[in-house]
Design a protein around this motif. Structure first.
Motif, PDB file in Angstrom:
ATOM      1  N   ALA A   1      20.681  -2.478 -65.345  1.00 38.95           N
ATOM      2  CA  ALA A   1      21.612  -3.432 -64.746  1.00 38.95           C
ATOM      3  C   ALA A   1      23.069  -3.024 -64.926  1.00 38.95           C
ATOM      4  CB  ALA A   1      21.391  -4.811 -65.350  1.00 38.95           C
ATOM      5  N   SER A   2      23.337  -1.960 -65.690  1.00 41.10           N
ATOM      6  CA  SER A   2      24.724  -1.618 -66.025  1.00 41.10           C
ATOM      7  C   SER A   2      25.564  -1.302 -64.796  1.00 41.10           C
ATOM      8  CB  SER A   2      24.773  -0.474 -67.018  1.00 41.10           C
ATOM      9  OG  SER A   2      24.280   0.713 -66.432  1.00 41.10           O
ATOM     10  N   ILE A   3      25.003  -0.645 -63.820  1.00 43.02           N
ATOM     11  CA  ILE A   3      25.762  -0.331 -62.604  1.00 43.02           C
ATOM     12  C   ILE A   3      26.156  -1.630 -61.914  1.00 43.02           C
ATOM     13  CG2 ILE A   3      25.641   0.721 -60.317  1.00 43.02           C
ATOM     14  CD1 ILE A   3      23.720   2.798 -61.604  1.00 43.02           C
ATOM     15  N   PHE A   4      25.209  -2.538 -61.822  1.00 44.63           N
ATOM     16  CA  PHE A   4      25.497  -3.825 -61.203  1.00 44.63           C
ATOM     17  C   PHE A   4      26.522  -4.594 -62.020  1.00 44.63           C
ATOM     18  CE2 PHE A   4      24.827  -8.353 -60.803  1.00 44.63           C
ATOM     19  CZ  PHE A   4      24.989  -8.516 -59.443  1.00 44.63           C
ATOM     20  N   LEU A   5      26.354  -4.602 -63.354  1.00 42.44           N
ATOM     21  CA  LEU A   5      27.270  -5.345 -64.208  1.00 42.44           C
ATOM     22  C   LEU A   5      28.687  -4.796 -64.116  1.00 42.44           C
ATOM     23  CD1 LEU A   5      25.100  -5.932 -67.396  1.00 42.44           C
ATOM     24  CD2 LEU A   5      25.842  -7.632 -65.737  1.00 42.44           C
ATOM     25  N   GLU A   6      28.819  -3.472 -64.047  1.00 44.20           N
ATOM     26  CA  GLU A   6      30.152  -2.881 -63.930  1.00 44.20           C
ATOM     27  C   GLU A   6      30.842  -3.360 -62.669  1.00 44.20           C
ATOM     28  OE1 GLU A   6      29.807   1.340 -64.285  1.00 44.20           O
ATOM     29  OE2 GLU A   6      29.037   1.207 -66.326  1.00 44.20           O
ATOM     30  N   SER A   7      30.094  -3.452 -61.579  1.00 43.29           N
ATOM     31  CA  SER A   7      30.703  -3.893 -60.336  1.00 43.29           C
ATOM     32  C   SER A   7      31.003  -5.386 -60.352  1.00 43.29           C
ATOM     33  CB  SER A   7      29.801  -3.558 -59.145  1.00 43.29           C
ATOM     34  OG  SER A   7      28.623  -4.333 -59.196  1.00 43.29           O
ATOM     35  N   THR A   8      30.250  -6.157 -61.136  1.00 43.19           N
ATOM     36  CA  THR A   8      30.479  -7.602 -61.168  1.00 43.19           C
ATOM     37  C   THR A   8      31.565  -8.010 -62.138  1.00 43.19           C
ATOM     38  OG1 THR A   8      28.783  -7.956 -62.817  1.00 43.19           O
ATOM     39  CG2 THR A   8      28.111  -8.147 -60.520  1.00 43.19           C
ATOM     40  N   LEU A   9      31.849  -7.165 -63.121  1.00 40.81           N
ATOM     41  CA  LEU A   9      32.881  -7.525 -64.077  1.00 40.81           C
ATOM     42  C   LEU A   9      34.243  -7.648 -63.410  1.00 40.81           C
ATOM     43  CD1 LEU A   9      31.886  -5.508 -67.247  1.00 40.81           C
ATOM     44  CD2 LEU A   9      31.724  -7.965 -66.874  1.00 40.81           C
ATOM     45  N   SER A  10      34.393  -7.029 -62.249  1.00 39.41           N
ATOM     46  CA  SER A  10      35.651  -7.156 -61.528  1.00 39.41           C
ATOM     47  C   SER A  10      35.799  -8.553 -60.939  1.00 39.41           C
ATOM     48  CB  SER A  10      35.717  -6.119 -60.405  1.00 39.41           C
ATOM     49  OG  SER A  10      34.710  -6.417 -59.439  1.00 39.41           O
ATOM     50  N   GLY A  11      34.711  -9.326 -60.957  1.00 41.73           N
ATOM     51  CA  GLY A  11      34.788 -10.699 -60.485  1.00 41.73           C
ATOM     52  C   GLY A  11      34.376 -10.871 -59.034  1.00 41.73           C
ATOM     53  N   SER A  12      34.019  -9.774 -58.365  1.00 46.22           N
ATOM     54  CA  SER A  12      33.698  -9.887 -56.944  1.00 46.22           C
ATOM     55  C   SER A  12      32.409 -10.634 -56.691  1.00 46.22           C
ATOM     56  CB  SER A  12      33.613  -8.489 -56.318  1.00 46.22           C
ATOM     57  OG  SER A  12      32.590  -7.752 -56.961  1.00 46.22           O
ATOM     58  N   TYR A  13      31.448 -10.545 -57.601  1.00 46.93           N
ATOM     59  CA  TYR A  13      30.153 -11.170 -57.376  1.00 46.93           C
ATOM     60  C   TYR A  13      30.117 -12.606 -57.873  1.00 46.93           C
ATOM     61  CZ  TYR A  13      25.132 -12.004 -57.595  1.00 46.93           C
ATOM     62  OH  TYR A  13      23.887 -12.535 -57.451  1.00 46.93           O
ATOM     63  N   PHE A  14      30.691 -12.826 -59.065  1.00 43.44           N
ATOM     64  CA  PHE A  14      30.605 -14.146 -59.662  1.00 43.44           C
ATOM     65  C   PHE A  14      31.766 -14.998 -59.192  1.00 43.44           C
ATOM     66  CE2 PHE A  14      27.956 -11.657 -62.394  1.00 43.44           C
ATOM     67  CZ  PHE A  14      26.886 -12.504 -62.571  1.00 43.44           C
TER      68      PHE A  14
END
Length: 132
Positions: free
Chosen positions: A109-122
């Motif tokens: 999940a790390s690739i996904f988490l890295e992209s979500t930490l920018s706030g774009s997903y959540f």
């Protein structure tokens, strides 16, 4: 802000800034959304039954109730007496297997988490769903 003659102003729902999720909250959300949390819980149940932990805990509960008297024991008493023993007696092999499964999930999940930490997903919907 809404105001009234009888009370101080109350903030509108839109006035609050969006709460930033912690890393732990993001992981928790991903474990739930992916179904991995339920799979880990099922694995834990299976392993604890296989190693006899569940039967041992059942026997300890029965012994506690017998010692105190059936009418003198509450569920809370039982939980307070047995929980520390139960946690301490989970076999290291079971803990290690679960830890490895969690690590594997995090790597995947790390690739996904890295992209979500920018706030774009959540967004606010995820925050509201998580805290409901």
């Amino acid at each position: 802000m809404r105001a009234s003659v009888n009370r101080p102003p109350t903030p509108d729902g839109g006035d609050e800034p969006e709460k930033e999720l912690t890393f732990q909250e993001i992981i928790s959300i991903k474990l739930i959304e992916s179904g991995e949390k339920e799979r880990l819980m099922e694995l834990l149940r299976e392993r604890l039954i296989e190693c006899g932990w569940k039967d041992d805990m059942k026997a300890q509960c029965r012994a506690f109730v017998k010692k105190k008297g059936r009418n003198n024991v509450t569920v809370d008493d039982l939980i307070h007496a047995i929980t520390p023993k139960g946690r301490a007696s989970v076999p290291d092999s079971v803990k290690a297997e679960l830890l490895q499964r969690i690590r594997t999930f995090l790597v995947q999940a790390s690739i996904f988490l890295e992209s979500t930490l920018s706030g774009s997903y959540f967004n606010q919907n995820h925050i509201n769903a998580y805290h409901s």
